[in-house]
Motif scaffolding. Sequence first.
Motif, PDB file in Angstrom:
ATOM      1  N   ASP A  23       0.875  -1.175   0.000  1.00  0.00           N
ATOM      2  CA  ASP A  23       0.000   0.000   0.000  1.00  0.00           C
ATOM      3  C   ASP A  23       0.912   1.224   0.000  1.00  0.00           C
ATOM      4  O   ASP A  23       1.560   1.528   0.998  1.00  0.00           O
ATOM      5  CB  ASP A  23      -0.893  -0.016   1.244  1.00  0.00           C
ATOM      6  CG  ASP A  23      -1.818   1.210   1.309  1.00  0.00           C
ATOM      7  OD1 ASP A  23      -1.574   2.174   0.555  1.00  0.00           O
ATOM      8  OD2 ASP A  23      -2.753   1.194   2.118  1.00  0.00           O
ATOM      9  N   HIS A  26       1.329   6.293   1.325  1.00  0.00           N
ATOM     10  CA  HIS A  26       2.234   7.276   1.929  1.00  0.00           C
ATOM     11  C   HIS A  26       3.534   7.405   1.137  1.00  0.00           C
ATOM     12  O   HIS A  26       4.436   8.136   1.549  1.00  0.00           O
ATOM     13  CB  HIS A  26       2.573   6.879   3.369  1.00  0.00           C
ATOM     14  CG  HIS A  26       1.378   6.850   4.264  1.00  0.00           C
ATOM     15  ND1 HIS A  26       1.468   6.755   5.634  1.00  0.00           N
ATOM     16  CD2 HIS A  26       0.045   6.913   3.998  1.00  0.00           C
ATOM     17  CE1 HIS A  26       0.263   6.746   6.156  1.00  0.00           C
ATOM     18  NE2 HIS A  26      -0.628   6.837   5.177  1.00  0.00           N
ATOM     19  N   THR A  54      -2.834   5.900  -3.320  1.00  0.00           N
ATOM     20  CA  THR A  54      -3.837   6.953  -3.435  1.00  0.00           C
ATOM     21  C   THR A  54      -3.302   8.073  -4.315  1.00  0.00           C
ATOM     22  O   THR A  54      -2.087   8.275  -4.402  1.00  0.00           O
ATOM     23  CB  THR A  54      -4.223   7.496  -2.038  1.00  0.00           C
ATOM     24  OG1 THR A  54      -5.217   8.499  -2.210  1.00  0.00           O
ATOM     25  CG2 THR A  54      -3.039   8.108  -1.305  1.00  0.00           C
ATOM     26  N   LYS A  57      -2.921  12.128  -1.834  1.00  0.00           N
ATOM     27  CA  LYS A  57      -1.958  12.691  -0.885  1.00  0.00           C
ATOM     28  C   LYS A  57      -0.892  13.481  -1.655  1.00  0.00           C
ATOM     29  O   LYS A  57      -1.147  14.609  -2.049  1.00  0.00           O
ATOM     30  CB  LYS A  57      -1.377  11.578  -0.007  1.00  0.00           C
ATOM     31  CG  LYS A  57      -2.414  11.029   0.975  1.00  0.00           C
ATOM     32  CD  LYS A  57      -1.812  10.076   1.977  1.00  0.00           C
ATOM     33  CE  LYS A  57      -2.725   9.804   3.146  1.00  0.00           C
ATOM     34  NZ  LYS A  57      -3.977   9.104   2.831  1.00  0.00           N
TER      35      LYS A  57
HETATM   36  C1  LIG Z   1      -2.054   3.671   4.372  1.00  0.00           C
HETATM   37  C2  LIG Z   1      -3.254   4.237   3.646  1.00  0.00           C
HETATM   38  N1  LIG Z   1      -3.784   3.494   2.661  1.00  0.00           N
HETATM   39  C3  LIG Z   1      -4.869   3.956   1.970  1.00  0.00           C
HETATM   40  C4  LIG Z   1      -5.436   5.168   2.263  1.00  0.00           C
HETATM   41  C5  LIG Z   1      -6.653   5.588   1.501  1.00  0.00           C
HETATM   42  O1  LIG Z   1      -6.451   6.703   0.730  1.00  0.00           O
HETATM   43  P1  LIG Z   1      -7.696   7.578   0.236  1.00  0.00           P
HETATM   44  O2  LIG Z   1      -7.824   8.678   1.244  1.00  0.00           O
HETATM   45  O3  LIG Z   1      -7.305   8.089  -1.107  1.00  0.00           O
HETATM   46  O4  LIG Z   1      -8.891   6.704   0.187  1.00  0.00           O
HETATM   47  C6  LIG Z   1      -4.911   5.957   3.269  1.00  0.00           C
HETATM   48  C7  LIG Z   1      -5.535   7.261   3.585  1.00  0.00           C
HETATM   49  O5  LIG Z   1      -5.344   7.856   4.602  1.00  0.00           O
HETATM   50  C8  LIG Z   1      -3.792   5.488   3.983  1.00  0.00           C
HETATM   51  O6  LIG Z   1      -3.234   6.211   4.951  1.00  0.00           O
END
Ligand SMILES: Cc1ncc(COP(=O)(O)O)c(C=O)c1O
Length: 181
Positions: A23, A26, A54, A57
């Motif tokens: 994932d 970050h 994502t 961010k």
């Molecule tokens: C580790 C992590 N994965 C996924 C997401 C999801 O991102 P989104 O806000 O675009 O849905 C976040 C969001 O805070 C996150 O911190």
Amino acid sequence: MVISAAAELVEHAERHGAIMMVDDAHASGVLGRNGRGTVDLFQLHGRVDIQVGTLSKAIGVLGGYICGTKDLIEFLYSARARFCSQLLIRPVAAACLAAFDILEAEPERIEQLWKNTRYFKKGLTELGFDTGISETPITPVMVGEAAKAHRLSAELFNEGVFRQASAFPPSRRIKPACAPS
Ligand SMILES: Cc1ncc(COP(=O)(O)O)c(C=O)c1O
């Protein structure tokens, strides 16, 4: 180091025939060459089965992405009633492409991000806040109890800073003074 565990996890996954997913929420736009992410930083190309991230961010737009095998992507498309039901609209896709161009052309922005990050984390630590074990610019402020986190969030809002509290399990939220009742 937490993120450097990625290489070790990949080795374990390969040894045990497990699927490896990263994932990069970050990390995209932050780690690796021109913000290519964790896989690039640790040179794990071709060894991670699924990479999600994502676009909301560091990329500064909204939505997200999933990279994986053709089969996986086709499966996700075929399951669209449940997953991936929202497509990126053209202006959003265009803004993401522009952000990737900027990351390619202006890597000094990532250097500035790290300068800002060090400044921010140091300042918070000096003020006595616990910023956890984060190794990326995403900086948590660990306050312990969920109710306390919501109270801090409400107080920050009253000071003009919008930062929602994250807590699990979800608990009663304390509304900022100006929120509609
Ligand atoms: C580790 C992590 N994965 C996924 C997401 C999801 O991102 P989104 O806000 O675009 O849905 C976040 C969001 O805070 C996150 O911190």
